[in-house]
Motif scaffolding. Structure first.
Motif, mmCIF file in Angstrom:
data_model
loop_
_atom_site.group_PDB
_atom_site.id
_atom_site.type_symbol
_atom_site.label_atom_id
_atom_site.label_comp_id
_atom_site.label_asym_id
_atom_site.label_seq_id
_atom_site.Cartn_x
_atom_site.Cartn_y
_atom_site.Cartn_z
ATOM 1 N N GLN A 339 -15.863 -30.110 40.061
ATOM 2 C CA GLN A 339 -16.645 -30.307 38.621
ATOM 3 C C GLN A 339 -17.297 -28.813 38.649
ATOM 4 O O GLN A 339 -17.233 -28.468 37.375
ATOM 5 C CB GLN A 339 -17.798 -31.346 38.925
ATOM 6 N N VAL A 340 -17.886 -28.220 39.620
ATOM 7 C CA VAL A 340 -18.566 -26.913 39.376
ATOM 8 C C VAL A 340 -17.381 -25.856 38.934
ATOM 9 O O VAL A 340 -17.855 -25.025 37.966
ATOM 10 C CB VAL A 340 -19.377 -26.806 40.788
ATOM 11 N N LEU A 341 -16.323 -25.864 39.688
ATOM 12 C CA LEU A 341 -15.289 -24.988 39.430
ATOM 13 C C LEU A 341 -14.749 -25.062 37.853
ATOM 14 O O LEU A 341 -14.895 -24.004 37.155
ATOM 15 C CB LEU A 341 -14.255 -24.976 40.226
ATOM 16 N N LEU A 342 -14.674 -26.242 37.516
ATOM 17 C CA LEU A 342 -14.289 -26.451 36.330
ATOM 18 C C LEU A 342 -15.389 -26.172 35.133
ATOM 19 O O LEU A 342 -14.730 -25.645 34.017
ATOM 20 C CB LEU A 342 -13.778 -28.119 36.075
ATOM 21 N N ASN A 343 -16.439 -26.317 35.286
ATOM 22 C CA ASN A 343 -17.507 -26.045 34.537
ATOM 23 C C ASN A 343 -17.628 -24.483 34.187
ATOM 24 O O ASN A 343 -17.635 -23.691 33.374
ATOM 25 C CB ASN A 343 -18.914 -26.433 34.821
ATOM 26 N N ILE A 344 -17.273 -23.690 35.481
ATOM 27 C CA ILE A 344 -17.266 -22.307 35.399
ATOM 28 C C ILE A 344 -16.144 -21.792 34.531
ATOM 29 O O ILE A 344 -16.521 -20.699 33.926
ATOM 30 C CB ILE A 344 -17.561 -21.605 36.945
ATOM 31 N N ILE A 345 -15.058 -22.291 34.842
ATOM 32 C CA ILE A 345 -13.946 -21.630 34.333
ATOM 33 C C ILE A 345 -13.859 -22.181 32.778
ATOM 34 O O ILE A 345 -13.572 -21.089 32.055
ATOM 35 C CB ILE A 345 -12.392 -22.363 34.732
ATOM 36 N N LYS A 346 -14.415 -23.348 32.332
ATOM 37 C CA LYS A 346 -14.630 -23.594 31.019
ATOM 38 C C LYS A 346 -15.801 -22.703 30.445
ATOM 39 O O LYS A 346 -15.432 -22.240 29.046
ATOM 40 C CB LYS A 346 -15.261 -24.975 30.988
ATOM 41 N N ASN A 347 -16.891 -22.112 31.033
ATOM 42 C CA ASN A 347 -17.635 -21.276 30.470
ATOM 43 C C ASN A 347 -17.073 -19.906 30.323
ATOM 44 O O ASN A 347 -17.219 -19.343 29.350
ATOM 45 C CB ASN A 347 -18.773 -21.296 31.360
ATOM 46 N N SER A 348 -16.364 -19.519 31.407
ATOM 47 C CA SER A 348 -15.630 -18.265 31.102
ATOM 48 C C SER A 348 -14.766 -18.240 29.753
ATOM 49 O O SER A 348 -14.604 -17.419 28.925
ATOM 50 C CB SER A 348 -14.752 -17.932 32.226
ATOM 51 N N ALA A 349 -13.899 -19.362 29.649
ATOM 52 C CA ALA A 349 -12.890 -19.480 28.563
ATOM 53 C C ALA A 349 -13.576 -19.601 27.017
ATOM 54 O O ALA A 349 -13.191 -18.854 26.212
ATOM 55 C CB ALA A 349 -12.017 -20.773 28.644
ATOM 56 N N GLU A 350 -14.907 -20.231 27.164
ATOM 57 C CA GLU A 350 -15.531 -20.352 25.832
ATOM 58 C C GLU A 350 -16.266 -18.883 25.735
ATOM 59 O O GLU A 350 -16.268 -18.606 24.355
ATOM 60 C CB GLU A 350 -16.717 -21.214 26.002
ATOM 61 N N SER A 351 -16.494 -17.966 26.613
ATOM 62 C CA SER A 351 -16.982 -16.578 26.501
ATOM 63 C C SER A 351 -15.835 -15.755 25.962
ATOM 64 O O SER A 351 -16.116 -14.722 25.237
ATOM 65 C CB SER A 351 -17.788 -16.104 27.937
ATOM 66 N N ILE A 352 -14.605 -15.978 26.582
ATOM 67 C CA ILE A 352 -13.527 -15.120 25.885
ATOM 68 C C ILE A 352 -13.240 -15.520 24.544
ATOM 69 O O ILE A 352 -12.748 -14.599 23.767
ATOM 70 C CB ILE A 352 -12.595 -15.254 26.913
ATOM 71 N N GLU A 353 -13.158 -16.637 24.231
ATOM 72 C CA GLU A 353 -12.611 -17.332 23.105
ATOM 73 C C GLU A 353 -11.074 -17.507 23.075
ATOM 74 O O GLU A 353 -10.672 -18.342 23.067
ATOM 75 C CB GLU A 353 -13.403 -16.594 21.701
ATOM 76 N N LYS A 354 -10.722 -16.537 22.553
ATOM 77 C CA LYS A 354 -9.181 -16.161 22.391
ATOM 78 C C LYS A 354 -8.692 -14.854 23.125
ATOM 79 O O LYS A 354 -9.305 -13.696 22.986
ATOM 80 C CB LYS A 354 -8.694 -16.369 21.001
ATOM 81 N N GLU A 355 -7.575 -14.944 23.782
ATOM 82 C CA GLU A 355 -7.039 -13.710 24.232
ATOM 83 C C GLU A 355 -7.917 -12.967 25.265
ATOM 84 O O GLU A 355 -8.658 -12.212 24.924
ATOM 85 C CB GLU A 355 -6.413 -12.642 23.257
ATOM 86 N N GLY A 356 -7.600 -13.335 26.429
ATOM 87 C CA GLY A 356 -8.497 -12.636 27.536
ATOM 88 C C GLY A 356 -7.768 -13.127 28.987
ATOM 89 O O GLY A 356 -6.779 -13.875 29.105
ATOM 90 N N THR A 357 -8.614 -12.757 30.055
ATOM 91 C CA THR A 357 -8.221 -13.079 31.536
ATOM 92 C C THR A 357 -9.192 -13.395 32.050
ATOM 93 O O THR A 357 -10.239 -12.900 32.134
ATOM 94 C CB THR A 357 -7.313 -11.619 31.964
ATOM 95 N N ILE A 358 -8.954 -14.251 33.111
ATOM 96 C CA ILE A 358 -9.998 -15.048 34.035
ATOM 97 C C ILE A 358 -9.439 -14.659 35.435
ATOM 98 O O ILE A 358 -8.184 -15.004 35.601
ATOM 99 C CB ILE A 358 -10.218 -16.502 33.815
ATOM 100 N N TYR A 359 -10.141 -14.026 36.212
ATOM 101 C CA TYR A 359 -9.838 -13.747 37.505
ATOM 102 C C TYR A 359 -10.393 -14.634 38.630
ATOM 103 O O TYR A 359 -11.570 -14.570 38.680
ATOM 104 C CB TYR A 359 -9.810 -12.191 37.986
ATOM 105 N N ILE A 360 -9.637 -15.437 39.461
ATOM 106 C CA ILE A 360 -10.206 -16.056 40.380
ATOM 107 C C ILE A 360 -10.125 -15.411 41.899
ATOM 108 O O ILE A 360 -8.888 -15.255 42.118
ATOM 109 C CB ILE A 360 -9.968 -17.588 40.383
ATOM 110 N N ARG A 361 -11.030 -15.091 42.641
ATOM 111 C CA ARG A 361 -10.679 -14.242 43.848
ATOM 112 C C ARG A 361 -11.481 -15.166 45.040
ATOM 113 O O ARG A 361 -12.513 -15.614 44.874
ATOM 114 C CB ARG A 361 -11.269 -12.972 43.913
#
Length: 435
Positions: A339-361
């Protein structure tokens, strides 16, 4: 030593003169004159011996004492010379040396105790030199700054250490104290002062962690408020919803009341939404204790990516995995952490809005999970408020997402940070405890 050498030169010179005089008188004068000269030589020798013991030997002893002071050898002592005035000086000197030895030993013990106290203190202590380079720092300061090697931090400036705390510490004026709230949810009280050593002012920092105390106070406050509000709202909406359901059922049997039924249906849905809204707040204070099991971190990340992939694809956002070849093994509650991981990815997606990249390392050393995005970033002003209760930068945000993340990670004994970097990436880093 110069006085002693001069004395022996003078002695040999006088004896030589008297010997030549005695030889001359022996050949040119009577025997009685010769006896007189010999007696004079004897008297001169006795005088020189007395002169040596009364003057030269005390001066030599004083010179030895000066050498001991110069070498700071406080354990050695001077011997008596058998001359009253000189022996009194020797006694005073020996007492002074004994006192200096005791004071030095006491000072050394005090410094040792102070070093032990500083190293064992939960308060961070950072001492700077005259050029504002780190002279020393204790274990607590290393932990607060995220420094793994204490020796590597010495001789560096605060700005050369990659830590959100050092960036804020540099803005604390000398002889001032400020409370610093960082982007990693930690709260510190930082005091910037100085002490005098050998006539020079050395600046130092005292850092006190207030995180746990503030979190407890915040949680106690919002738990009480949320429970009271949730109780009142749920009870009220339950009664209203029941009444509206009854009215809707009644008006459905009456012709021409379709519009009224539609209004009642909207009102019922609004009541359900309000109940769900307040339940979200209540869930934050009811986070269960994690059931820790050893898990494959890469596997958890892959599962989270699959779940969020569709949402991200709709926004033309790519999720790129950069996983360690040897998957890190961590102790976690999979349900809570997912649930923590999904929240963080969701926040990243909302920060990008459209067209971007999320890197998970993921990395094994250090044991870390990093989620980086190419979104619009976080301002310095916002960073300090990110993990505050009910704070949100979203127009319709409730301000509980990061609070949930914070509570779960703290229950996992993780350290974390959320910052925007000059390279354009915003990184959420989670460091897992080792062992």
């Amino acid at each position: 030593m110069k006085v002693k050498g001069l004395f022996w030169i003078l002695t040999f010179f006088l004896l030589a003169v008297l010997a030549i005089l005695a030889w001359h008188i022996f050949y040119y004068y009577s025997f009685y004159y010769f006896i007189g000269i010999e007696f004079l030589i004897l008297i001169t020798g006795v005088y020189l011996i007395v002169f040596y013991h009364r003057i030269i030997k005390p001066l030599r002893i004083i010179g030895d004492g000066m050498e001991l002071l110069k070498e700071q050898d406080f354990s050695s002592r001077l011997r008596h010379v058998g001359q009253g005035d000189a022996d009194r000086i020797v006694d005073v000197f020996n007492r002074m040396m004994e006192q200096l030895k005791d004071e030095r030993l006491h000072l050394r013990e005090q410094n040792h105790f102070l070093d032990l106290l500083i190293n064992a203190s939960p308060m961070g202590v950072i001492i700077l030199d005259l050029d504002d380079h780190i002279l020393s720092l204790n274990t607590a300061a290393c932990k607060m700054l995220g420094v793994t090697n204490q020796e590597m931090a010495v001789r560096k400036k605060l700005s050369e250490i990659d830590s959100p705390l050092t960036l804020e510490m540099e803005h604390v004026p000398l002889y001032d104290s400020q409370t610093l709230r960082l982007s990693d949810a930690n709260i510190y009280k930082c005091t910037h002062s100085s002490f005098v050593d050998k006539g020079f002012h050395h600046p130092f920092y005292l850092i006190e962690s207030l995180t746990e105390e503030v979190f407890k106070a915040e949680k106690k406050a919002y738990e009480k408020v949320i429970r009271m509000i949730a109780h009142e709202v749920n009870n009220t909406t339950a009664g209203i919803t029941s009444t509206l359901d009854t009215l809707e059922s009644t008006f459905q049997e009456v012709a021409g009341m379709e519009d009224v039924c539609e209004v009642l249906r909207v009102s019922i849905e609004r009541c359900y939404s309000m109940s769900h809204f307040i339940t979200n707040f209540a869930d934050v204070v009811r986070i269960p204790e994690p059931q820790l099991r050893q898990r494959d971190l890469n596997g958890v990340v892959v599962a989270g990516k699959r779940f969020m992939e569709t949402i991200c694809q709709n926004r033309r956002i790519e999720i790129v995995l950069q996983l360690d070849d040897k998957s890190p093994q961590v102790h976690m509650d999979t349900v809570l952490f997912e649930q923590v991981l999904l929240n963080i990815i969701k926040n990243s997606a909302e920060s990008i809005e459209k067209e971007g990249t999320i890197y998970i390392r993921t990395t094994q050393d250090p044991l870390c999970l990093e989620i980086a995005d190419t979104g619009k970033g976080i301002s310095k002003e916002t960073e300090t408020k990110l993990f505050s209760p009910f704070f949100s930068t979203k127009p319709k945000g409730q301000g509980i997402g990061l609070i949930f993340i914070r509570e779960v990670l703290l229950k996992h004994n993780c350290t974390f940070s959320l910052r925007s970097y000059p390279d354009g990436f915003t990184r959420f880093r989670i460091f897992f405890p080792v062992g």
